[in-house]
Scaffold this motif. Structure first.
Motif, PDB file in Angstrom:
ATOM      1  N   ARG A 229       0.815  -1.216   0.000  1.00 13.86           N
ATOM      2  CA  ARG A 229       0.000   0.000   0.000  1.00 13.86           C
ATOM      3  C   ARG A 229       0.850   1.268   0.000  1.00 13.86           C
ATOM      4  NH1 ARG A 229      -2.427  -4.154   2.619  1.00 13.86           N
ATOM      5  NH2 ARG A 229      -4.715  -4.312   2.532  1.00 13.86           N
ATOM      6  N   ARG A 230       2.104   1.176  -0.373  1.00 13.87           N
ATOM      7  CA  ARG A 230       2.984   2.359  -0.340  1.00 13.87           C
ATOM      8  C   ARG A 230       2.480   3.492  -1.228  1.00 13.87           C
ATOM      9  NH1 ARG A 230       9.168   1.378   0.800  1.00 13.87           N
ATOM     10  NH2 ARG A 230       9.085  -0.421   2.197  1.00 13.87           N
ATOM     11  N   GLY A 231       1.834   3.158  -2.315  1.00 16.66           N
ATOM     12  CA  GLY A 231       1.338   4.196  -3.213  1.00 16.66           C
ATOM     13  C   GLY A 231      -0.100   4.602  -2.974  1.00 16.66           C
ATOM     14  N   SER A 232      -0.697   4.133  -1.888  1.00 17.53           N
ATOM     15  CA  SER A 232      -2.105   4.398  -1.612  1.00 17.53           C
ATOM     16  C   SER A 232      -2.295   5.699  -0.844  1.00 17.53           C
ATOM     17  CB  SER A 232      -2.698   3.237  -0.809  1.00 17.53           C
ATOM     18  OG  SER A 232      -3.951   3.590  -0.247  1.00 17.53           O
ATOM     19  N   ARG A 233      -3.101   6.585  -1.388  1.00 13.81           N
ATOM     20  CA  ARG A 233      -3.414   7.820  -0.671  1.00 13.81           C
ATOM     21  C   ARG A 233      -4.229   7.541   0.594  1.00 13.81           C
ATOM     22  NH1 ARG A 233      -3.245  13.612  -0.750  1.00 13.81           N
ATOM     23  NH2 ARG A 233      -4.013  14.041   1.330  1.00 13.81           N
TER      24      ARG A 233
ATOM     25  N   ARG B 203       9.107   8.016   2.709  1.00 17.37           N
ATOM     26  CA  ARG B 203       8.220   9.170   2.503  1.00 17.37           C
ATOM     27  C   ARG B 203       7.212   9.303   3.637  1.00 17.37           C
ATOM     28  NH1 ARG B 203      11.510  12.089  -0.259  1.00 17.37           N
ATOM     29  NH2 ARG B 203      11.914  11.353  -2.389  1.00 17.37           N
TER      30      ARG B 203
ATOM     31  N   ILE C  85       4.120  10.428  -4.609  1.00 20.12           N
ATOM     32  CA  ILE C  85       4.234   9.068  -4.075  1.00 20.12           C
ATOM     33  C   ILE C  85       2.976   8.243  -4.280  1.00 20.12           C
ATOM     34  CG2 ILE C  85       5.833   9.927  -2.316  1.00 20.12           C
ATOM     35  CD1 ILE C  85       3.621   9.499  -0.241  1.00 20.12           C
ATOM     36  N   PHE C  86       1.870   8.860  -4.748  1.00 22.88           N
ATOM     37  CA  PHE C  86       0.607   8.139  -4.842  1.00 22.88           C
ATOM     38  C   PHE C  86       0.429   7.520  -6.223  1.00 22.88           C
ATOM     39  CE2 PHE C  86      -0.383  11.700  -1.797  1.00 22.88           C
ATOM     40  CZ  PHE C  86      -0.213  10.926  -0.667  1.00 22.88           C
ATOM     41  N   ARG C  87      -0.231   6.345  -6.240  1.00 20.52           N
ATOM     42  CA  ARG C  87      -0.480   5.623  -7.484  1.00 20.52           C
ATOM     43  C   ARG C  87      -1.976   5.277  -7.562  1.00 20.52           C
ATOM     44  NH1 ARG C  87       3.680   7.461  -7.996  1.00 20.52           N
ATOM     45  NH2 ARG C  87       5.715   6.530  -8.454  1.00 20.52           N
ATOM     46  N   ASP C  88      -2.615   5.655  -8.663  1.00 20.65           N
ATOM     47  CA  ASP C  88      -4.052   5.417  -8.818  1.00 20.65           C
ATOM     48  C   ASP C  88      -4.388   3.936  -8.816  1.00 20.65           C
ATOM     49  OD1 ASP C  88      -4.518   8.117  -8.945  1.00 20.65           O
ATOM     50  OD2 ASP C  88      -4.494   8.205 -11.141  1.00 20.65           O
TER      51      ASP C  88
ATOM     52  N   CYS D 123      -3.257   1.646  -6.969  1.00 21.28           N
ATOM     53  CA  CYS D 123      -3.225   1.038  -5.642  1.00 21.28           C
ATOM     54  C   CYS D 123      -4.568   1.278  -4.953  1.00 21.28           C
ATOM     55  CB  CYS D 123      -2.081   1.634  -4.822  1.00 21.28           C
ATOM     56  SG  CYS D 123      -1.834   0.815  -3.247  1.00 21.28           S
TER      57      CYS D 123
END
Length: 413
Positions: free
Chosen positions: A197-201, A241, A266-269, A271
């Protein structure tokens, strides 16, 4: 913060008794320089006493001292204390040229030296007086400093003088080895979930909410062992981060943390996993004090241009003054998380090193950062911060009296 009270200094013993409380420890092999604003004490600077090469040509060292003290723009005088311990009776012979160079440089900078002292392990004496009639050798007992009125008042206010920074940084908090093992086990379990979940807002928001709840705890509330909570906190520090966002939020508010995350994209859609976190009762969630960064609210998305940037917060440039209550709370949390060891301990010690540097306590900062690198060689943030400390770079907040951390609350006058 409430307006500071005044501490009245009536004698040299009071000045010398204030120094260990200001630094947090009794210095050795050190030059301590203090600025004066009229009759009021200003900034305190501690430097290692230089070696023979510098003592032979002390001009550059004296200029360095002036450079640091000139950060106190209202200073119109200075005080010097040379804590020499070894060979202090030879002060005029060994350190006379250094003292003379400092007097000349500080006078030229508009901060003439009003008093100076040699302080040894058993005796202390006036460094500017060579008349044996009023300043006989070997000097006056150091116990007079420890028994001074101001020292007693500091102790009454709850201040204490601890061991040297290296000893304090290496101290291990008491705790059960079974608890530490449980924390490490929980950390590994949480990290396996958080890695996905590193890229999850939403996960980022959940991490900040847990840390914010802990930073909002009432001062003095005891920290009870809780393996799941502590394991989660340590796991979040292993994501650089998120670690940085925690530092930003404590110093400058939630908006600054969110802006920094957006800055580094750092966010990825893609995720879309649901966020995970310990149950609310594990970290004392509930209403508490929120600190908003300039131009934003604690829960804003931080798109406003007035929100401090990560680099400015890291260097103490913005905001005008940090949230010291939150940074103090964060320091205590890091203190609790470090004893379980591992890379998360290096992250905790690095955080403590940054907070100590922000407070203007370079010796403590260097000790924490060095210990972090002992645990995790090559830990990048610790390396960068330690380089700043070794260069003598002063945090922007520590250089401004109106923004600087106050250990006690009161000024000294």
């Amino acid at each position: 913060m409430t307006p500071p009270e005044h501490l009245t200094i009536r004698s040299p013993e009071d000045v010398l008794g204030f120094i260990p409380h200001s630094l947090g420890y009794w210095p050795s092999a050190s030059l301590v320089a203090m600025t004066l604003q009229g009759k009021r004490l200003g900034a305190t600077l501690r430097l290692d006493l230089p070696g023979p090469d510098v003592l032979a040509q002390p001009a550059a060292f004296a200029r360095t001292v002036c450079t640091y003290l000139e950060a106190d723009r209202n200073a119109d005088g200075s005080l010097l204390a040379l804590f020499t311990n070894n060979g202090w009776l030879a002060g005029p012979d060994r350190y006379g040229s250094l003292l003379g160079g400092l007097q000349w440089a500080l006078a030229g900078a508009g901060m003439p030296v009003r008093d100076a002292w040699y302080v040894g392990s058993e005796y202390w004496r006036d460094a500017l007086c060579a008349d044996p009639a009023c300043c006989p050798f070997p000097g006056r007992p150091v116990q007079e400093i420890r028994d001074s009125t101001l020292n007693a008042e500091m102790v009454y206010r709850g201040s204490s003088v601890g061991p040297a920074p290296q000893e304090q940084a290496a101290a291990v908090l008491p705790g059960s080895s079974l608890h530490f093992a449980a924390v490490r086990e929980a950390e590994e379990a949480w990290l396996a979930q958080l890695d996905l979940r590193r890229g999850s807002r939403p996960q980022f928001d959940a991490v900040l909410e847990v840390w914010a709840a802990l930073l909002n705890r009432p001062p003095g509330e005891p920290w009870l062992p809780e393996a799941e909570r502590d394991g989660f906190l340590r796991a979040t520090l292993l994501v650089p981060r998120w670690r940085d966002a925690v530092l930003m939020m404590a110093a400058a508010g939630r908006a600054a943390a969110e802006a920094g995350a957006a800055q580094f994209a750092i966010f990825r859609d893609e995720c879309r996993l649901e966020p995970v976190a310990p149950p609310a009762e594990a970290f004392g969630a509930g209403p508490g004090r929120e600190a908003a960064a300039p131009g934003g609210t604690p829960n804003s998305r931080a798109t406003e241009t007035g929100v401090p940037r990560y680099g400015d917060v890291l260097m103490g440039i913005q905001p005008a003054a940090p949230d010291w209550e939150r940074l103090d709370a964060l320091d205590l949390i890091f203190q609790q998380l470090a004893p379980s060891g591992g890379k998360a301990a290096a992250a905790s010690l690095t955080g403590r090193g940054w907070i100590a540097w922000c407070r203007g306590r370079g010796s403590f900062s260097a000790a924490y950062l060095a210990q972090a690198l002992d645990l995790e060689p090559g830990y990048r943030l610790a390396e960068l911060l330690l380089e700043l400390v070794h260069r003598g770079t002063v945090c922007g907040w520590a250089a401004r009296k109106e923004a600087a951390w106050q250990k006690f609350g009161p000024d000294a006058a």
